[in-house]
Design a protein around this motif. Structure first.
Motif, mmCIF file in Angstrom:
data_model
loop_
_atom_site.group_PDB
_atom_site.id
_atom_site.type_symbol
_atom_site.label_atom_id
_atom_site.label_comp_id
_atom_site.label_asym_id
_atom_site.label_seq_id
_atom_site.Cartn_x
_atom_site.Cartn_y
_atom_site.Cartn_z
ATOM 1 N N TYR A 64 0.826 -1.206 0.000
ATOM 2 C CA TYR A 64 0.000 0.000 0.000
ATOM 3 C C TYR A 64 0.865 1.262 0.000
ATOM 4 O O TYR A 64 0.363 2.356 0.295
ATOM 5 N N GLN A 101 -6.096 -1.979 7.824
ATOM 6 C CA GLN A 101 -5.132 -2.934 7.277
ATOM 7 C C GLN A 101 -5.136 -4.246 8.061
ATOM 8 O O GLN A 101 -5.061 -5.332 7.470
ATOM 9 N N ALA A 114 -3.866 2.896 0.208
ATOM 10 C CA ALA A 114 -2.846 3.637 -0.546
ATOM 11 C C ALA A 114 -3.191 5.123 -0.599
ATOM 12 O O ALA A 114 -2.311 5.991 -0.461
#
Length: 377
Positions: A64, A101, A114
């Protein structure tokens, strides 16, 4: 045992110092001279510089665009941020992103992480409940309705809620579980009311009135909220430590120059003893902070759950940051209240951190419950 920070963690500190070195604390909007909110938005220019220095993606995995570092690295950067009163949602957005995440679905992670690491999406967390005293997860209800979740309830004092793109909202289900919903700032059934913090920054009262959130944007994983809550608390302790360290340094510089009866006031025993007591507070805040951050980062076991170490860190940070700024005001005399001098800004920020951490007595009670449930020895 090796208590030194890794090269990667130290590199994060150097990058943070480079970015925050351009921030002037005496230019931070002051609640003492501004009626209402001190600003409509956080420091977007600083946010961009943090993104360019890869400090917003510090905890994200390489896939990411992140560095894959841990909570210790984040706390090191937050410590530097607090020294200059950085007006950015660094803690909230970083903590929310790493929670996504760790616990979110693949589609949500691909869509969000991202962009968050590049600073294009800003996240915050509703962690104060309905009143600021009750558990945040009990302030909102969540129920499944087909392919969506329906949320109802109120969260108070949500930091940066007026400017964040998504607020992570903990909510409880009928069977007693806690889910995390990513609620867009502008969305049907979402109402934001303005509140003002002690620092003069805008907070938001978030009202959810049958707000429908797609299942993709709801994290339904055991332990997600508890982990995020502990990371937020530990990060707040890091902010308190950094602020306290800068305030004590300011006090040392001032008392070393200020003279009475022909001598610097720092040479007087009463002044030196008070400063020494505050130095001890800061070292205790530091030791307990790194213990809590280490437990969160590594998942290492111990005599108590990691929440015990977080409670100890909160006890020291809540009491310590208050004592440091009070002593600083006392030793600065009337100069400390001068609005042309930045100390009054640090005092306001310290009070907000103390309120965010909550009273030490409450954390002592929580620690006592843990000790009763996990007898030592």
């Amino acid at each position: 045992m090796d208590f030194t920070f890794t090269e990667e963690q130290q590199a994060a500190v150097e990058a943070a110092k480079a970015v925050f070195g351009g921030v002037a604390p005496d230019g931070v909007p002051s609640p003492a001279i501004t009626a209402g909110a001190v600003a409509d938005d956080f420091d977007r220019a600083l946010w961009t510089r943090l993104a360019d220095a890869d400090l917003l993606s510090l905890l994200l995995a390489e896939e990411y665009g992140g560095a894959g570092l841990d909570a210790i690295a984040l706390c090191l950067v937050l410590r530097e941020a607090a020294k200059v009163l950085a007006r950015v949602p660094l803690l909230e957005s970083s903590a929310a992103a790493v929670a996504v995440q760790a616990y979110g679905g693949e589609e949500l992670k691909a869509e969000l992480l991202a962009r968050a690491g590049r600073g294009e999406v800003v996240l915050t967390v509703a962690a104060n409940g309905r009143t600021g005293h009750d558990p945040a997860e009990l302030a909102v209800t969540a129920r499944r309705d087909g392919a969506a979740w329906v949320l109802d309830g109120v969260q108070t004092a949500v930091p940066w809620a007026e400017n964040a793109d998504f607020t992570v909202v903990p909510a409880h289900t009928r069977d007693g579980r806690t889910v995390l919903a990513l609620v867009p700032r502008v969305h049907e059934g979402v109402v934001l009311g303005e509140q003002i913090s002690t620092t003069g920054e805008r907070l938001g009262e978030l009202r959810l009135e049958s707000a429908r959130i797609t299942a993709r944007d709801v994290i339904d994983a055991d332990g997600a909220w508890e982990w995020l809550r502990e990371l937020l608390a530990t990060g707040t302790c890091a902010l308190a430590l950094g602020l306290g360290e800068r305030v004590l340094a300011m006090t040392s510089a001032y008392t070393g120059k200020r003279e009475q009866f022909g001598f610097p006031v720092a040479t007087f025993q009463a002044v030196a003893v008070q400063a020494a007591d505050r130095y001890i507070d800061l070292r205790a805040m530091e030791a307990t902070l790194w213990q809590a951050a280490w437990r969160i980062s590594t998942g290492a076991g111990g005599a108590l759950p990691a929440s015990g170490d977080v409670a100890v860190a909160k006890i020291w940070a809540s009491e310590g940051v208050r004592r440091v700024v009070q002593t600083a005001q006392h030793l600065h005399g009337g100069f400390g209240a001068d609005v042309d001098y930045p100390l009054h800004r640090y005092h306001a920020w310290a009070k907000q951190l103390e309120l965010a951490l909550g009273p030490a007595a409450a954390h002592e009670e929580a620690l006592g419950d843990l000790l009763a449930a996990h007898p030592l020895g």
